[in-house]
Motif scaffolding. Structure first.
Motif, PDB file in Angstrom:
ATOM      1  N   ILE A 107      23.560  15.578 104.443  1.00  0.00           N
ATOM      2  CA  ILE A 107      23.205  15.010 103.066  1.00  0.00           C
ATOM      3  C   ILE A 107      22.789  16.065 102.130  1.00  0.00           C
ATOM      4  O   ILE A 107      23.181  16.262 101.025  1.00  0.00           O
ATOM      5  N   ARG A 108      22.029  17.325 102.859  1.00  0.00           N
ATOM      6  CA  ARG A 108      21.597  18.142 101.647  1.00  0.00           C
ATOM      7  C   ARG A 108      22.568  19.047 101.236  1.00  0.00           C
ATOM      8  O   ARG A 108      22.794  19.668 100.170  1.00  0.00           O
ATOM      9  N   LYS A 109      23.764  19.119 102.085  1.00  0.00           N
ATOM     10  CA  LYS A 109      24.828  20.096 101.774  1.00  0.00           C
ATOM     11  C   LYS A 109      25.682  19.218 100.637  1.00  0.00           C
ATOM     12  O   LYS A 109      26.072  19.994  99.778  1.00  0.00           O
ATOM     13  N   ILE A 110      25.753  17.933 100.952  1.00  0.00           N
ATOM     14  CA  ILE A 110      26.548  17.238  99.455  1.00  0.00           C
ATOM     15  C   ILE A 110      25.756  17.378  98.337  1.00  0.00           C
ATOM     16  O   ILE A 110      25.947  17.450  97.113  1.00  0.00           O
ATOM     17  N   GLN A 111      24.316  17.252  98.549  1.00  0.00           N
ATOM     18  CA  GLN A 111      23.447  17.360  97.205  1.00  0.00           C
ATOM     19  C   GLN A 111      23.494  18.722  96.530  1.00  0.00           C
ATOM     20  O   GLN A 111      23.874  19.066  95.408  1.00  0.00           O
ATOM     21  N   GLY A 208      27.768   7.049  98.771  1.00  0.00           N
ATOM     22  CA  GLY A 208      28.698   7.897  99.162  1.00  0.00           C
ATOM     23  C   GLY A 208      29.728   7.955 100.591  1.00  0.00           C
ATOM     24  O   GLY A 208      30.467   8.543 100.912  1.00  0.00           O
ATOM     25  N   PHE A 209      29.069   7.012 101.336  1.00  0.00           N
ATOM     26  CA  PHE A 209      29.528   6.776 102.611  1.00  0.00           C
ATOM     27  C   PHE A 209      29.826   5.228 103.003  1.00  0.00           C
ATOM     28  O   PHE A 209      29.428   4.488 102.456  1.00  0.00           O
ATOM     29  N   GLN A 210      30.781   5.033 103.857  1.00  0.00           N
ATOM     30  CA  GLN A 210      31.044   3.666 104.488  1.00  0.00           C
ATOM     31  C   GLN A 210      31.125   3.584 106.024  1.00  0.00           C
ATOM     32  O   GLN A 210      31.399   4.612 106.490  1.00  0.00           O
ATOM     33  N   PRO A 234      32.802   9.580 104.625  1.00  0.00           N
ATOM     34  CA  PRO A 234      32.785   9.547 103.267  1.00  0.00           C
ATOM     35  C   PRO A 234      33.738   8.979 102.334  1.00  0.00           C
ATOM     36  O   PRO A 234      34.926   8.804 102.687  1.00  0.00           O
ATOM     37  N   ILE A 235      33.271   8.276 101.280  1.00  0.00           N
ATOM     38  CA  ILE A 235      34.098   7.659 100.661  1.00  0.00           C
ATOM     39  C   ILE A 235      35.012   8.619  99.593  1.00  0.00           C
ATOM     40  O   ILE A 235      34.369   9.489  99.050  1.00  0.00           O
TER      41      ILE A 235
END
Ligand SMILES: [Zn+2]
Length: 239
Positions: A107-111, A208-210, A234-235
């Protein structure tokens, strides 16, 4: 004439979110809804909850329900799982996501990646705004004419508009807006949260995820249901 149905909101056109204000879902089911991260593995559609056809009840007397793939959303209509069992399994996955160091790091990396995409545009806007302020000051002091000022800022303004447009595009990428404080609140509040709060938190945690659940029996045990739940994916982004 509106039928009171927990999934009623699904039938509203998604382009009019303000219509939801003031009268949100009443006790929505955690895993149902068009905007849910929880999807049918067979058709990618979302779920709706249906009461047991012969009124069978849970131990506490409320009517048994099961999720099925919503046909009105164009889905396959297959049965997914007992409602309470899937809710328990998804709740556990959600809380695990917020405590698992690997998932938190992701999550931190995506941010961070998203911030890195935004930064050059923000820097460019701020640089051009400074330049614009310089020309504004020159105009205020009467050093240049309005025509000269127009000439000087025309390109700056166009560039600022275009950079802002790029930022707006980037903001359509779904990025989890979770920080330590929100994560802590969701973890400690989950058990006592109202259905609507959990419904919202679920979307927040999985933004952002499914998660795909393969169709199966409404009498499957939690263990069996868990085996039919995919890892979060991830979508794919279009921005
Ligand atoms: Zn389906």
């Amino acid at each position: 004439m509106m039928i009171l149905d927990p999934d009623r909101e699904d039938r509203l056109p998604p382009a009019q979110p303000q219509r939801r204000r003031g009268r949100p879902h009443e006790d929505p089911f955690l895993c149902s809804g068009r905007d849910s991260p929880i999807r049918c593995a067979a058709c990618k559609g979302h779920f709706t909850a249906a009461a047991h056809p012969r009124g069978k009840t849970y131990g506490d007397g409320s009517v048994r329900r099961h999720y099925l793939s919503a046909t009105y959303g164009g889905g396959c209509g297959k049965t997914i799982a007992d409602q309470r069992i899937l809710d328990r399994a998804i709740s556990a996955m959600t809380l695990k996501r917020l405590t698992d160091p690997q998932q938190l790091a992701l999550i931190r990396k995506i941010q961070a990646d998203h911030r890195a995409l935004r930064e050059p545009h923000e820097a460019e806007i701020s640089r051009r705004e400074d330049l614009r302020a310089y020309w504004d000051k020159r105009l205020d002091r009467g050093v240049i004419t309005i025509a000269q000022h127009d000439e000087a800022v025309r390109e700056l303004d166009a560039a600022i508009v275009s950079e802002r447009r790029r930022l707006a595009q980037l903001d359509t990428i779904p990025v989890p807006d979770l920080d330590d404080k929100i994560i802590g609140q969701i973890i400690t509040g989950w058990a006592s949260a109202s259905p609507i709060e959990r419904y919202r938190d679920l979307r927040r945690v999985w933004r952002g995820f499914q998660i795909f659940v393969a169709p199966g029996s409404s009498t499957d045990s939690e263990e069996e249901v868990r085996r039919r739940i995919s890892r979060p994916r991830p979508i794919p982004s279009s921005a």
